[in-house]
Design a protein around this motif. Structure first.
Motif, PDB file in Angstrom:
ATOM      1  N   GLU A  95       0.874  -1.180   0.000  1.00 50.22           N
ATOM      2  CA  GLU A  95       0.000   0.000   0.000  1.00 50.22           C
ATOM      3  C   GLU A  95       0.911   1.230   0.000  1.00 50.22           C
ATOM      4  O   GLU A  95       2.107   1.089   0.245  1.00 50.22           O
ATOM      5  N   PRO A  96       0.363   2.427  -0.258  1.00 53.45           N
ATOM      6  CA  PRO A  96       1.231   3.615  -0.210  1.00 53.45           C
ATOM      7  C   PRO A  96       1.880   3.737   1.171  1.00 53.45           C
ATOM      8  O   PRO A  96       1.199   3.629   2.187  1.00 53.45           O
ATOM      9  N   SER A  97       3.185   3.935   1.201  1.00 54.87           N
ATOM     10  CA  SER A  97       3.897   4.035   2.485  1.00 54.87           C
ATOM     11  C   SER A  97       3.784   5.462   3.023  1.00 54.87           C
ATOM     12  O   SER A  97       3.230   6.347   2.369  1.00 54.87           O
ATOM     13  N   GLY A  98       4.357   5.672   4.199  1.00 53.52           N
ATOM     14  CA  GLY A  98       4.366   7.009   4.791  1.00 53.52           C
ATOM     15  C   GLY A  98       5.132   8.012   3.952  1.00 53.52           C
ATOM     16  O   GLY A  98       4.987   9.217   4.125  1.00 53.52           O
ATOM     17  N   ASN A  99       5.949   7.511   3.027  1.00 51.38           N
ATOM     18  CA  ASN A  99       6.788   8.362   2.177  1.00 51.38           C
ATOM     19  C   ASN A  99       6.266   8.478   0.759  1.00 51.38           C
ATOM     20  O   ASN A  99       7.006   8.883  -0.138  1.00 51.38           O
ATOM     21  N   ALA A 100       5.006   8.114   0.555  1.00 54.55           N
ATOM     22  CA  ALA A 100       4.487   7.963  -0.822  1.00 54.55           C
ATOM     23  C   ALA A 100       4.755   9.196  -1.690  1.00 54.55           C
ATOM     24  O   ALA A 100       5.011   9.068  -2.887  1.00 54.55           O
ATOM     25  N   GLY A 101       4.748  10.385  -1.089  1.00 56.98           N
ATOM     26  CA  GLY A 101       4.939  11.620  -1.857  1.00 56.98           C
ATOM     27  C   GLY A 101       6.332  11.761  -2.455  1.00 56.98           C
ATOM     28  O   GLY A 101       6.553  12.635  -3.292  1.00 56.98           O
ATOM     29  N   LEU A 102       7.272  10.918  -2.041  1.00 53.68           N
ATOM     30  CA  LEU A 102       8.655  11.052  -2.518  1.00 53.68           C
ATOM     31  C   LEU A 102       8.941  10.230  -3.770  1.00 53.68           C
ATOM     32  O   LEU A 102      10.059  10.234  -4.267  1.00 53.68           O
ATOM     33  N   PHE A 103       7.912   9.516  -4.253  1.00 56.09           N
ATOM     34  CA  PHE A 103       8.162   8.600  -5.371  1.00 56.09           C
ATOM     35  C   PHE A 103       7.536   9.106  -6.667  1.00 56.09           C
ATOM     36  O   PHE A 103       6.395   9.573  -6.684  1.00 56.09           O
ATOM     37  N   ASP A 104       8.298   8.981  -7.764  1.00 55.79           N
ATOM     38  CA  ASP A 104       7.793   9.384  -9.071  1.00 55.79           C
ATOM     39  C   ASP A 104       6.782   8.377  -9.595  1.00 55.79           C
ATOM     40  O   ASP A 104       5.957   8.702 -10.438  1.00 55.79           O
ATOM     41  N   GLU A 105       6.894   7.134  -9.117  1.00 54.51           N
ATOM     42  CA  GLU A 105       6.033   6.063  -9.618  1.00 54.51           C
ATOM     43  C   GLU A 105       5.836   5.060  -8.487  1.00 54.51           C
ATOM     44  O   GLU A 105       6.724   4.901  -7.644  1.00 54.51           O
ATOM     45  N   ALA A 106       4.678   4.390  -8.467  1.00 55.30           N
ATOM     46  CA  ALA A 106       4.429   3.395  -7.416  1.00 55.30           C
ATOM     47  C   ALA A 106       3.600   2.256  -7.972  1.00 55.30           C
ATOM     48  O   ALA A 106       2.732   2.468  -8.831  1.00 55.30           O
ATOM     49  N   HIS A 107       3.890   1.046  -7.495  1.00 55.06           N
ATOM     50  CA  HIS A 107       3.047  -0.113  -7.797  1.00 55.06           C
ATOM     51  C   HIS A 107       2.696  -0.758  -6.475  1.00 55.06           C
ATOM     52  O   HIS A 107       3.581  -1.007  -5.656  1.00 55.06           O
TER      53      HIS A 107
END
Ligand code: OAD
Length: 234
Positions: A203-215
């Protein structure tokens, strides 16, 4: 976007979850059942070494009985096949990356495989059971402890990790909640140095805003999928 050459990867407890090793902060996780102050600090160890060693004896036994999963194997494949460097840093103290075939793993929080003398810093292969009275083979002090980094202690290999974060083109965070520093700051360090950032997590982690892409999804599915795509696109 240009293809990455140097890939730096950070893994956390989530990559080993499907191998049967519990995570720390999920519902039912280790730190919901135990107080980390008792089990993962030098002060807790000083208060009750037998309790702390029993906990790590149990954890070590659980790791020995577990097997790597498809996510560990996919990262080993990537390290073997990629045309550039793949720096693999883990917060995990298990050896599942190595048993999956990864040739070089940076254990920033230490490892279950060795014991550490709290008096002289000698290391030796961890016995099956550690007891408070066990003497150090080098200095004889009865100060045997697990070779794991506890809260308040400095993680291992930070120079090597810092060099990788400064030079990688792609930083990938896998199965970690992004709550424990300094590891939680690696994505922003790599990004500030020009790397693209990718999160692979349940799931989105506490740092989700730092990633350009997520799966998002289970590591045993999303990590092999990502590695297969990357190797196909080379
Ligand atoms: P956490 O337990 O904090 O986070 C685990 C992450 O994995 C969560 O974000 C979950 O959503 C995710 N996750 C769970 N199952 C997954 C699966 N099957 N596939 C993919 N992701 C999954 O563990 P860490 O972030 O590794 O340090 O914790 C960091 C440090 O805190 C540990 O190294 C340990 C702990 O206290 C020390 O003991 C010093």
């Amino acid at each position: 976007m240009s293809k990455p050459r140097h890939i730096a990867i950070l893994t956390g407890a989530g990559i080993s979850a499907e191998s049967g090793l519990g995570t720390f902060r999920d519902v039912g996780g280790i730190w919901s059942r135990y107080d980390w102050r008792d089990l993962a600090t030098p002060e807790g160890f000083a208060r009750d070494p037998a309790f702390v060693l029993d906990f790590y004896n149990w954890r070590r036994e659980t790791v020995r009985a577990s097997e790597p999963n498809e996510a560990h194997r996919a990262l080993a494949l990537l390290q073997g096949e990629w045309h550039g460097p793949v720096t693999l840093v883990t917060q995990n103290v298990d050896d599942l990356h190595e048993r999956a075939g990864s040739p070089d793993v940076i254990h920033m929080h230490g490892t279950h495989l060795t014991a550490l003398c709290a008096a002289c810093n000698q290391r030796w292969p961890a016995p099956e059971v550690m007891r408070p009275a066990d003497p150090c083979p080098a200095c004889d002090a009865p100060r045997t402890r697990p070779d794991v980094v506890w809260f308040g202690e400095t993680p291992y290999h930070l120079d090597r990790i810092g060099a990788a974060l400064a030079s990688c083109d792609l930083f990938v965070s896998i199965g970690t909640s992004g709550t424990v520093y300094p590891a939680a700051g690696f994505a922003s360090t790599a990004r500030a140095a020009g790397a693209r950032t990718l999160e692979l997590n349940l799931e989105p982690s506490g740092n989700a805003g730092l990633f350009d892409e997520a799966h998002h999804g289970k590591a045993s599915r999303i990590v092999p999928d990502w590695v297969a795509r990357l190797l196909a696109e080379r």
